[in-house]
Design a protein around this motif. Structure first.
Motif: not given
Length: 521
Positions: A35, A39, A42, A83-84, A87-88, A90-91, A333
């Motif tokens: 994580q 972060y 990102i 970046t994308m 983010i994905i 991390l989710v 997304f």
């Protein structure tokens, strides 16, 4: 020194991910490292997006061995994709913590997941043919390990075997393409390759680049489950849901990304764009039709991904790379959310009274739907066409969006919906069409000179594209207008055939079984 520091910064998240493979790190520590790395990624990605938009492309060499080595390329495309993915990722990581709680091999799963995310991030910021190929293969190896998380499940092993075979074929075509590109330009550096490629004419491309373009397209189609190499994706349901989310929202994107990255080479080729249009268009149609016939939500989402990847590749073949990237990001997304929320979605549908929806099949209402959707589309398109130049390809892509709007209008107006639903439909349709034009233009401005200008299509190619549009129109009509004939024997048979994916996956299973039998002998 600044470029060296920059290289280390963007490699730092991947280094953190690699630590999760050490046994000395506990499961909790592995999640913390993952994580933190995501972060950081990102933040770096968002900063790179601003920097590359305001300044020029950055190429940084961390390690070099002659023409090859660890070279990073930061431009509008790579920073957005980086970046994308973060983010994905991390989710998916946060979701996995609760989803896999209690699994004996939980630590093993998170280590393989971390390795896969690291290779995907390295793939999109690669600035050299060698490191791009290594990361391409690395994503495949990471996915193979994730597919075998439940090695005792027969379907999981079958999916991994089919994926392994297709992936190795894709690796071979990509390696062959890179060898031809290196022989043509005498360098493995992407910046130098793209600079030289822009000076070449499309009317008389070198034979090496013509073949390289075709091989790049073949690699993209193999990676992104295009017909007829999509069957393994349907068996991935045997793996944990986070794998499906990462696969559909990230790993499948490697195919369209490859075409976007080498768009200047694709534009030189005369055959490669045609292959993209044909294979991508037919895969988009196949995926769209097959997804509506599936009783399982995850299988339906898998066919949907096949169709979306096909649409993205088709749009690249048309030369509208900004629209292809827009669709790629939006699909990522949307599909990640779809898989991670599939369980709760089923419960919601089961308790929401969705069975109250009824079609009336009144011809007058269907005509009204045609009129409302056409007026809305023509009005919005005319506004944007007046203010911005709009090529033939853009009209084609927006026309496909119009067909989806038409389907919604038919299903809503020709039903027992009230004024509130119809109002939401009209306002929503207006927003969707305007958002497409706005974001496509925004992506084109953001990418700038990182993609070629939209070319003028030859008349035969335009006729072929219009033929595909007719097929899309017939698909919408068959699913919306002709629904009242669903009890006909012909339509029932066609539904069964598409529910079984036209038996393409069954043929691949037989082929894999025959290989196993030969091996056992």
């Amino acid at each position: 020194m600044n470029l060296l520091i920059l290289s280390v910064l963007f490699i730092f998240p991947a280094l953190l991910f690699s630590l999760t493979n050490f046994r000395s790190f506990s499961l909790r520590a592995s999640y913390v490292l993952l994580q933190i790395g995501l972060y950081v990624a990102i933040g770096l990605g968002l900063g790179a997006m601003v920097w590359t938009y305001l300044n020029e492309t950055v190429s940084a060499n961390l390690l070099l061995f002659g023409d090859f080595g660890l070279t990073l390329r930061l431009d509008a495309l790579s920073s957005l994709m980086y970046t994308m993915i973060a983010i994905i990722g991390l989710v998916v990581v946060r979701y996995s913590r609760n989803y896999l709680d209690g699994e004996k091999r939980h630590k093993h799963f998170i280590a393989r997941l971390a390795m896969t995310i690291a290779f995907v991030q390295l793939l999109v910021i690669s600035g050299n043919l060698a490191i791009l190929f290594i990361s391409w293969v690395g994503t495949s190896i990471g996915l193979h390990q994730l597919l075998l998380f439940y090695p005792d499940r027969k379907k999981a092993r079958l999916a991994a075997s089919k994926k392994f075979l297709i992936a190795r074929l894709g690796d071979l075509t990509l390696l062959s393409a890179f060898i031809l590109i290196y022989l043509q330009f005498g360098t493995a550096d992407l910046s130098a390759i793209f600079e030289q490629a822009q000076s070449l004419s499309r009317n008389n491309p070198p034979s090496n680049l013509e073949l390289a373009g075709i091989l790049l397209v073949a690699s993209a189609c193999l990676k992104s489950v295009q017909l007829p190499f999509h069957g393994w994706l349907l068996d991935v349901m045997e793996t944990p849901t986070p794998v499906s989310a990462l696969l559909h929202a990230g790993l499948l994107n490697a195919g369209p990304f490859l075409i976007l990255r080498f768009s200047f080479l694709i534009e030189i080729s005369t055959i490669a764009p045609l292959v993209l249009i044909i294979v991508g268009g037919l895969s988009a149609l196949f995926g769209a039709i097959a997804s509506t016939t599936q009783p399982s939500i995850k299988t339906s989402l898998a066919y949907s991904s096949i169709g979306h990847m096909g649409f993205s590749l088709m749009v690249s073949g048309l030369g509208v790379y900004s629209a292809s990237l827009l669709h790629l990001v939006a699909h990522s997304f949307y599909k990640a959310h779809s898989f991670l929320s599939s369980g709760s979605l089923i419960e919601k549908v089961q308790t929401s009274g969705a069975d109250n929806y009824r079609r009336s099949h009144q011809f007058g209402r269907i005509i009204l739907a045609f009129i409302t959707s056409s007026l809305l589309y023509i009005g919005v398109t005319d506004f944007w066409q007046t203010n911005f130049e709009m090529e033939f390809q853009m009209l084609v892509i927006s026309g496909i969006i119009f067909l989806s709007i038409l389907s919604l209008h038919i299903n809503t107006l020709d039903s027992n919906n009230g004024v509130r639903s119809i109002t939401f439909l009209l306002v929503g349709s207006l927003i969707v069409v305007n958002c497409f034009y706005f974001f496509e233009h925004a992506f084109a401005v953001f990418l700038g000179n990182q993609i070629p200008a939209i070319r003028t299509l030859d008349e035969p190619v335009q006729m072929m594209v219009l033929g595909l549009m007719v097929l899309f129109l017939l698909t919408v009509l068959s699913q919306s207008v002709f629904l009242q004939f669903k009890n006909s024997l012909f339509l029932k048979r066609m539904e069964i055939h598409f529910r079984n994916g036209l038996y393409i996956n069954h043929l691949m299973d037989r082929f894999m079984n025959s290989l196993s039998l030969k091996t056992s002998k």
